[in-house]
Design an enzyme around this catalytic site. Structure first.
Site, short mmCIF file in Angstrom:
data_model
loop_
_atom_site.label_atom_id
_atom_site.label_comp_id
_atom_site.label_asym_id
_atom_site.label_seq_id
_atom_site.Cartn_x
_atom_site.Cartn_y
_atom_site.Cartn_z
N GLY A 115 -5.35 -4.57 7.04
CA GLY A 115 -6.46 -3.66 7.07
C GLY A 115 -7.64 -3.88 8.08
O GLY A 115 -8.10 -2.92 8.54
N GLY B 183 -10.45 -2.95 2.66
CA GLY B 183 -9.68 -2.81 3.94
C GLY B 183 -9.82 -1.40 4.50
O GLY B 183 -10.74 -0.63 4.26
N ASP B 184 -8.74 -0.90 5.16
CA ASP B 184 -8.89 0.55 5.78
C ASP B 184 -8.29 1.62 5.00
O ASP B 184 -8.78 2.95 5.24
CB ASP B 184 -7.82 0.26 6.99
CG ASP B 184 -6.47 0.18 6.65
OD1 ASP B 184 -6.16 -0.72 5.76
OD2 ASP B 184 -5.48 0.93 7.11
N THR C 112 0.97 -1.40 -0.06
CA THR C 112 0.08 0.01 -0.14
C THR C 112 0.95 1.12 0.02
O THR C 112 2.07 1.23 0.47
CB THR C 112 -0.71 0.04 1.00
OG1 THR C 112 -1.76 -1.19 1.24
CG2 THR C 112 -1.71 1.34 1.38
N THR D 222 -0.67 1.54 6.74
CA THR D 222 -0.66 0.33 5.98
C THR D 222 -0.33 -1.14 6.89
O THR D 222 0.05 -0.69 7.97
CB THR D 222 0.76 0.38 4.97
OG1 THR D 222 1.24 -0.73 4.65
CG2 THR D 222 2.00 0.98 5.98
N ARG E 188 -13.89 -7.44 -0.93
CA ARG E 188 -13.36 -7.24 0.41
C ARG E 188 -12.79 -5.78 0.39
O ARG E 188 -12.14 -5.18 -0.73
CB ARG E 188 -12.32 -8.04 0.66
CG ARG E 188 -11.55 -7.78 1.93
CD ARG E 188 -10.10 -7.10 1.73
NE ARG E 188 -9.54 -6.78 2.85
CZ ARG E 188 -8.10 -6.40 2.92
NH1 ARG E 188 -7.82 -5.58 1.79
NH2 ARG E 188 -7.88 -5.73 4.00
#
Lengths: 297, 297
Positions: free
Chosen positions: B218, B195-196, B165, B215, B193
């Site tokens: 997540g 992630g953050d 990331t 990073t 899906r």
């Protein structure tokens, strides 16, 4: 008498909004539904149900009720479709699940619950739905969610608000906290738009101290990070009410309105809102369910 | 000499991960690319560019670079597709934009930037992409993003980590903070899906005091609410480093690893990580760009 375990508690909301004619018209019915949701939560909690099951069950009833903006009766996107979002979080281990942009899962909160039970935390669109279906969540054609009332709102470009986003927070007999939130979004929203409801830390949060479910101008709740901010302030020693008021004040600064319900592991609760109305209610062990609509709590 | 305006600063990362053979093999090249990104950010900041333009421009270069897990060269989903997410936030007014599940926008961070410029905060899937295209964001077939290296990772069910990331935080000459983050997710992730990285308050945040880009694992960063937690701790008086360490400690408690970059309006910066490596760098006014890969900062 020795106190065994914790005092269970459930609080619910059906969205913050304006005091409209429609709300007044439906107020008695809304009070009845909220009372039923609290009664159902009370029975589950008295039977020893765990917090996540209780918040999911409460939200399922509210999703199925057409006047609330979640599940059947959701607000419609500009293209006439219903696109829904929901989330669930357990405070004890901070397991969390959210779904956004679902169009077929009868109860979006159960799709969020399935995500909570997986490694993932947020799933979107058709893949979220395939996953929910694989975990046993009932599916419906998108038409199932679309009501004549919401089609009227869309064609008139107004929200005839009687009630909005729904949410529940709970402490179970073991002291575990949980929060769940579910929404159809905003009338006329662009398809693909996601608000704060499915976002852990924005519209929904539970940890070892507090559980929070929000409603209001979703974009501004995300930018304020409302739910996580409340948890951080409580961790620093604020009361629930002070923490909630500070977080809502940020939304006000951004020019927005809304409300939230928050409960603490100690059985405290706050139900603040900056709109004219927020249908809401609380039941805690040893008492009777209480419901409010426009009255301050 | 009177100090006019603020001292601009830019910090970047290319993902936290393990010290692999692949990383060692590509380390010199990665250092060169990071140096170029910082040089480009420095030029923009010295020309008086605003913080949001600087973080977007820095992330565009990293998205276009194949070895980083964002834009071209993204990690592939279990179905072989590239599904990307990104976000941007401006601290001065907390305007924010995120996109998740985009498959065609050449630079997902520019789609996020288009969302920041709209009322919305988070847009997902094909509708996010239609919106980005309507705002002038270049589109590509999904194949454009898929590299032989990432196909190899998927078929071997491993991450051959040289970098992950990407993210940037910045203070511009007017003192405005901004943060941007972009990712391809995790090799073999289920399609849908998220992630953050696209989530304001989880993987990305900027306000009047700090800008943060994360990073790592997540799901655990969402459950910890890392970025918003850091901002709340700094607001309560913590140093950047203490706040970052506390937030990362929650991720560690959940069994995860990762890292982040955070800068303050006062020109302070912290670049902590709990993995073996996190390619990263900083440039601040009056100095030269500095780059690190495995060394502590």
């Amino acid at each position: 008498m020795t106190k065994v375990g914790h005092s269970p508690l459930i609080a619910i909301h059906a969205g913050a909004g304006a005091l409209t004619v429609k709300l007044t018209e439906h107020e008695a019915e809304i009070r009845t539904v909220l009372g039923e949701v609290l009664g159902s939560g009370r029975r589950l909690l008295e039977q020893g149900a765990d917090a996540v099951d209780v918040v999911k069950a409460a939200v399922v009833i509210m999703e199925d009720y057409e006047l609330f903006n979640a599940g059947r009766g959701s607000a419609l996107c500009s293209d006439g479709s219903a696109q829904m979002s929901a989330s669930v979080m357990r405070g004890s281990d901070r397991a969390a699940g959210g779904v956004a942009g679902v169009m077929h899962t009868k109860n979006p909160v159960l799709a969020a619950g399935a995500v909570l039970d997986s490694y993932q935390v947020l799933m979107i669109g058709e893949h979220a739905e395939e996953f929910a279906r694989s975990q046993g969540a009932e599916q419906r054609p998108n038409d199932y969610f679309i009501t004549a009332r919401q089609q009227g709102n869309l064609s008139r470009h107004v929200e005839q608000y009687p009630a909005g986003t729904v949410g529940t927070v709970c402490v179970d007999a073991s002291g575990t906290l949980a929060a769940a939130t579910s929404t159809g979004g905003i009338t006329g929203q662009p398809p693909g738009r996601v608000g704060d409801s499915p976002l852990i830390g924005a519209g929904n949060w539970a940890d070892g101290r507090v559980a929070v479910s929000c409603t209001g101008d979703g974009e501004l709740f995300i930018r304020a990070g409302v739910a996580r901010t409340i948890a951080a302030l409580v961790e620093q020693g604020s009361s629930l009410r002070d923490a909630a008021d500070r977080a809502l004040a940020e939304v006000t600064e951004f020019g927005g309105t809304g409300g939230l319900i928050v409960c603490g592991a100690d059985g405290s609760v706050a139900l603040p809102f900056t709109t004219e109305a927020m249908p809401r209610g609380v039941w805690s062990a040893g008492g009777e369910p209480q419901v409010w609509v426009t009255e301050a709590t």
